[in-house]
Design a protein around this motif. Structure first.
Motif, short mmCIF file in Angstrom:
data_model
loop_
_atom_site.label_atom_id
_atom_site.label_comp_id
_atom_site.label_asym_id
_atom_site.label_seq_id
_atom_site.Cartn_x
_atom_site.Cartn_y
_atom_site.Cartn_z
N THR A 79 102.65 75.51 21.06
CA THR A 79 102.27 74.85 22.31
C THR A 79 102.41 75.81 23.49
O THR A 79 101.54 75.88 24.36
CB THR A 79 103.13 73.59 22.54
N GLN A 80 103.49 76.55 23.52
CA GLN A 80 103.70 77.54 24.58
C GLN A 80 102.56 78.55 24.61
O GLN A 80 102.00 78.84 25.68
CB GLN A 80 105.03 78.26 24.34
N TRP A 81 102.21 79.07 23.45
CA TRP A 81 101.16 80.09 23.40
C TRP A 81 99.80 79.50 23.77
O TRP A 81 98.97 80.16 24.39
CB TRP A 81 101.12 80.75 22.02
N ASN A 82 99.56 78.25 23.39
CA ASN A 82 98.32 77.59 23.79
C ASN A 82 98.21 77.46 25.31
O ASN A 82 97.14 77.62 25.89
CB ASN A 82 98.23 76.19 23.16
N VAL A 83 99.33 77.18 25.96
CA VAL A 83 99.35 77.07 27.42
C VAL A 83 99.15 78.44 28.06
O VAL A 83 98.35 78.62 28.98
CB VAL A 83 100.67 76.44 27.91
N LEU A 84 99.86 79.43 27.56
CA LEU A 84 99.79 80.77 28.14
C LEU A 84 98.43 81.43 27.89
O LEU A 84 98.00 82.28 28.67
CB LEU A 84 100.92 81.64 27.59
N GLN A 85 97.77 81.05 26.81
CA GLN A 85 96.42 81.59 26.56
C GLN A 85 95.48 81.28 27.73
O GLN A 85 94.58 82.05 28.04
CB GLN A 85 95.86 80.98 25.28
N GLN A 86 95.73 80.17 28.40
CA GLN A 86 94.87 79.75 29.50
C GLN A 86 95.36 80.26 30.86
O GLN A 86 94.60 80.25 31.83
CB GLN A 86 94.79 78.20 29.56
N SER A 87 96.61 80.69 30.93
CA SER A 87 97.20 80.99 32.23
C SER A 87 97.70 82.43 32.40
O SER A 87 98.16 82.79 33.49
CB SER A 87 98.37 80.03 32.51
N MET A 88 97.62 83.21 31.34
CA MET A 88 98.12 84.59 31.40
C MET A 88 97.13 85.53 30.72
O MET A 88 96.29 85.10 29.92
CB MET A 88 99.48 84.70 30.71
#
Length: 540
Positions: free
Chosen positions: A55-64
């Motif tokens: 979930t963390q990586w899914n979020v960061l894929q869009q924001s970093m």
């Protein structure tokens, strides 16, 4: 059957009402450009140095963004780095030039020091992400993770504000692919200094250099937003204004939310997936991931016995699992490494297929092996503790395994504990389990991405698998054979064979996701390797 029919009927009615409701309020969303997404487990942290979670990586894929990113054609392209660079010094030195117009959402410039800070934190012996091993190959990384050298000796240097130099201890031909991973994302060194150990514990205690910024996550809540980052260097290519994310653990709930226009992309499984296989909104997404049972092989655990592990593998009917339990297009797995991950260039064959185990569902052989294992352990019976997350699909897998063992193995029992992700993760890390249902999704398109986490000293080797032959093969592939194609792929094949022979894990199924997708949504890149990229999405 009746439930499946009702699901299909509901989908049909929604289609007929499309002109009014727009299935997901597509017409309204087209104007607002707001994308509604879900995650199936809680967000635990945004700090990649101390947590590594899907979930963390899914979020960061869009924001970093890291030095590189994967484009829509699955090609590595420059991101924070202006271009993909060729190494010097026999493949051991990389010099990256950063974009001078790259900024964090707070206005800070993205600098070489931001990468130095992030990588040093992540490789540190005190890092709890379980991903420090991914840096091995960078000079001194292994010694730093072991606490034998300070982080300042890591082979990453800020030559100046916009020049980053990376020095390797050995050539790493696959480094370009690795650098697209969230594990290698930068961290605004000023923000890290400001928040210290609380960095990434909420969406506010972070800075973002990608297309979106995360808002409204307080560290425990199950919904948050991502807003378009006005400081992003390529903001003109971003059409969405906003994304919303919410945690949805149940497929029926996910389907209902999609039907109500509250989700634009809803992965579904089980009975729900079976009922929508003819739905026009359905999209099958094949991922380079294997769902499997991780087995605890510590000395005080029954599954340290190889015959018990083999019996457990043989007693599970994986064809029945994928057809009757999952029903989402997933296929049975007879190998730890997923088919279609990579082609073995020395044979011209798909690696995951050419190295798969010949073992198949065999109840009689399973019972014989179980009896043999019990005798070797000096036990009359064994009860296995199965720990997993409390999602619908995980519970279904638990029940499948529990029922198969109860029905087909005498003197065997499985006790299930389904708990939230954080609790199950803690139990596994502490070794308080015998088996757990888990996923490995390839970080990059090479079998070694799968093999690394099963090497003896890898921090993610929570099953405590320790096989000298396997370790030797992976070590040679990383070391002396890294640039010798023939020898490298022989190492890969031998390592795969060894995992099959020793039943290091119990492969269950190859990852295929069933997504219900708003028919007005376009521009999403569903990567087979890594996380789905919604950053260039838009509504037609």
């Amino acid at each position: 059957m009746k439930k499946a029919q009702s699901v299909t009927l509901l989908s049909s009615l929604l289609l007929l009402a499309g002109a009014l409701a727009g299935c997901g309020n597509a017409s309204a969303q087209s104007k607002q450009q707001t994308l509604h997404l879900m995650q199936d487990t809680e967000l635990q942290s945004l700090d990649t140095s101390n947590t590594a979670q899907l979930t963390q990586w899914n979020v960061l894929q869009q924001s970093m963004e890291g030095l590189y990113r994967m484009n829509a054609n699955n090609k590595v392209v420059g991101a924070m780095a202006t271009k993909v660079v060729k190494p010097t010094n026999n493949g051991k030195t990389y010099t990256f030039h950063l974009r001078k117009n790259a900024k964090w959402n707070n206005g800070d410039a993205v600098t070489a020091q931001d990468f130095v800070t992030a990588w040093r934190r992540s490789v540190s012996s005190t890092s709890t992400s379980g991903y420090s091993y991914i840096y091995e190959g960078i000079k001194n990384a292994e010694q730093i993770s072991a606490g034998k050298k300070p982080t300042s000796t890591l082979g990453v240097t800020a030559v100046n504000q916009h020049t980053l130099k990376v020095t390797l201890s050995r050539a790493m031909p696959y480094l370009d692919k690795m650098l697209t991973m969230p594990a290698f994302f930068p961290q605004d060194h000023k923000v890290v200094a400001k928040y210290g150990k609380d960095y990434g514990s909420t969406s506010q205690k972070m800075a973002y250099n990608g297309p979106f910024t995360v808002k409204g996550w307080n560290g425990t809540n199950d919904s948050w937003s991502l807003l378009k980052n006005k400081q992003y260097y390529a903001k003109k290519s971003i059409k969405l204004d906003k994304m919303t994310m919410q945690v949805v653990k149940d497929s029926t709930t996910a389907h209902n939310l999609f039907s109500q226009g509250k989700l634009d992309d809803a992965p579904v499984t089980g009975v729900t997936a079976k009922g929508v296989q003819s739905d026009k909104h359905l999209k099958h997404v094949k991922k380079a991931g294997t769902y499997y049972l991780r087995l605890n092989m510590q000395n005080n655990r029954a599954l340290r016995n190889q015959n018990l592990r083999k019996a457990l593998n043989l007693v599970l009917n994986k064809q029945s699992l994928t057809k009757n339990v999952l029903s989402d297009g997933s296929t049975p797995a007879y190998n730890y490494v997923t088919p279609s991950l990579a082609t073995d260039p020395t044979t011209g064959k798909d690696f995951g297929t050419e190295t798969q185990s010949k073992d198949r569902y065999d109840v009689q052989k399973a019972q014989k092996l179980w009896n043999k294992g019990l005798k070797e352990l000096g036990k009359s019976s064994v009860t296995l503790k199965m720990v997993s997350e409390d999602t619908t699909v995980a519970k279904n897998i638990d029940q499948f395994v529990q029922a198969a063992v109860k029905q087909h193995l005498q003197h065997a029992k499985v006790e299930v504990s389904a708990v939230p992700a954080k609790a199950s993760g803690t139990a596994v890390q502490n070794g308080n389990y015998d088996l757990t249902y888990t996923l490995w999704l390839a970080d990059y398109a090479d079998p070694v991405s799968f093999f690394d986490i099963l090497t003896k000293n890898n921090p993610q080797n929570y099953g405590h698998y320790a096989d000298a032959v396997f370790n030797q093969q992976v070590s040679a592939a990383h070391g002396k054979n890294a640039t010798n194609q023939k020898a490298y792929w022989q190492n890969m094949r031998t390592a795969a064979e060894r995992l099959n022979t020793t039943s290091a894990v119990v492969p269950l199924y190859n990852m295929t996701e069933s997504h219900l997708v708003n028919n007005q949504l376009s521009g999403v890149t569903y990567h087979a390797v890594g996380e789905n990229d919604y950053t260039r999405a838009y509504f037609k």
